[in-house]
Design a protein around this motif. Sequence first.
Motif, short mmCIF file in Angstrom:
data_model
loop_
_atom_site.label_atom_id
_atom_site.label_comp_id
_atom_site.label_asym_id
_atom_site.label_seq_id
_atom_site.Cartn_x
_atom_site.Cartn_y
_atom_site.Cartn_z
N MET A 1 -9.47 2.13 11.90
CA MET A 1 -8.60 1.35 11.05
C MET A 1 -9.12 1.36 9.61
SD MET A 1 -5.92 -0.39 10.53
CE MET A 1 -5.11 -1.01 11.94
N HIS A 2 -10.45 1.22 9.46
CA HIS A 2 -11.03 1.21 8.12
C HIS A 2 -10.69 2.49 7.37
CE1 HIS A 2 -13.90 0.68 4.86
NE2 HIS A 2 -14.32 1.91 5.12
N GLN A 3 -10.87 3.63 8.02
CA GLN A 3 -10.60 4.91 7.36
C GLN A 3 -9.12 5.05 7.02
OE1 GLN A 3 -12.34 7.60 10.17
NE2 GLN A 3 -14.30 7.67 9.06
N PHE A 4 -8.26 4.58 7.89
CA PHE A 4 -6.82 4.63 7.64
C PHE A 4 -6.46 3.84 6.39
CE2 PHE A 4 -2.70 2.44 8.34
CZ PHE A 4 -1.86 3.54 8.25
N LEU A 5 -6.95 2.60 6.30
CA LEU A 5 -6.66 1.76 5.14
C LEU A 5 -7.32 2.30 3.87
CD1 LEU A 5 -6.88 -1.76 6.76
CD2 LEU A 5 -4.83 -0.55 6.02
N GLU A 6 -8.51 2.88 4.02
CA GLU A 6 -9.19 3.47 2.86
C GLU A 6 -8.38 4.63 2.30
OE1 GLU A 6 -13.69 4.69 1.84
OE2 GLU A 6 -12.83 5.72 3.58
N GLU A 7 -7.83 5.45 3.17
CA GLU A 7 -7.00 6.58 2.72
C GLU A 7 -5.79 6.08 1.93
OE1 GLU A 7 -5.85 9.52 5.63
OE2 GLU A 7 -7.85 9.42 6.56
N ILE A 8 -5.14 5.05 2.42
CA ILE A 8 -3.98 4.49 1.70
C ILE A 8 -4.44 3.90 0.39
CG2 ILE A 8 -2.17 2.73 1.74
CD1 ILE A 8 -2.08 3.08 4.79
N TRP A 9 -5.54 3.14 0.38
CA TRP A 9 -6.04 2.49 -0.83
C TRP A 9 -6.36 3.52 -1.91
CZ3 TRP A 9 -11.39 2.25 -2.53
CH2 TRP A 9 -11.55 1.48 -3.66
N LEU A 10 -6.91 4.65 -1.52
CA LEU A 10 -7.29 5.68 -2.48
C LEU A 10 -6.11 6.55 -2.91
CD1 LEU A 10 -10.71 6.76 -0.94
CD2 LEU A 10 -10.33 5.41 -3.02
N SER A 11 -4.98 6.42 -2.25
CA SER A 11 -3.81 7.24 -2.58
C SER A 11 -3.00 6.60 -3.71
CB SER A 11 -2.91 7.41 -1.35
OG SER A 11 -2.16 6.24 -1.11
N GLU A 12 -2.08 7.36 -4.24
CA GLU A 12 -1.21 6.83 -5.29
C GLU A 12 -0.14 5.89 -4.73
OE1 GLU A 12 1.97 10.48 -5.73
OE2 GLU A 12 0.03 10.68 -6.73
N ASP A 13 -0.06 5.80 -3.41
CA ASP A 13 0.92 4.93 -2.76
C ASP A 13 0.37 3.55 -2.42
OD1 ASP A 13 2.82 6.99 -2.80
OD2 ASP A 13 1.99 7.83 -0.94
N ALA A 14 -0.85 3.26 -2.81
CA ALA A 14 -1.49 1.99 -2.43
C ALA A 14 -0.69 0.78 -2.90
CB ALA A 14 -2.91 1.93 -2.98
N GLY A 15 -0.23 0.80 -4.13
CA GLY A 15 0.54 -0.32 -4.66
C GLY A 15 1.82 -0.55 -3.90
N GLU A 16 2.53 0.52 -3.62
CA GLU A 16 3.79 0.40 -2.89
C GLU A 16 3.55 -0.07 -1.45
OE1 GLU A 16 7.49 3.21 -1.47
OE2 GLU A 16 6.30 3.82 -3.21
N ALA A 17 2.42 0.37 -0.87
CA ALA A 17 2.09 -0.03 0.50
C ALA A 17 1.50 -1.44 0.55
CB ALA A 17 1.10 0.96 1.11
N GLY A 18 1.09 -1.97 -0.60
CA GLY A 18 0.52 -3.32 -0.64
C GLY A 18 -0.93 -3.37 -0.19
N VAL A 19 -1.64 -2.26 -0.34
CA VAL A 19 -3.04 -2.21 0.07
C VAL A 19 -3.92 -2.37 -1.16
CG1 VAL A 19 -4.85 -0.77 1.11
CG2 VAL A 19 -2.54 -0.75 2.06
N CYS A 20 -4.81 -3.35 -1.13
CA CYS A 20 -5.72 -3.59 -2.25
C CYS A 20 -7.03 -4.16 -1.72
CB CYS A 20 -5.09 -4.53 -3.27
SG CYS A 20 -4.80 -6.19 -2.63
#
Length: 66
Positions: A1-20
Amino acid sequence: MHQFLEEIWLSEDAGEAGVCLLPCIRLSTSTVDTVEDFWRDIVYGAQDLSEEQLAAYNRGRSVKFT
């Protein structure tokens, strides 16, 4: 789960996905450290509080954080 969320956080889609990242402080009043810090190698910026920071959290408390 950590790696999954880290990938989203580091992507340009983090803001749209709501990951911070959220700041978190772990405090304890125990004089014996009974909790192993197993999480230190996966969180960003883990560090111990300075004496001044700890004093600020302890201000006005009868039972002090350690």
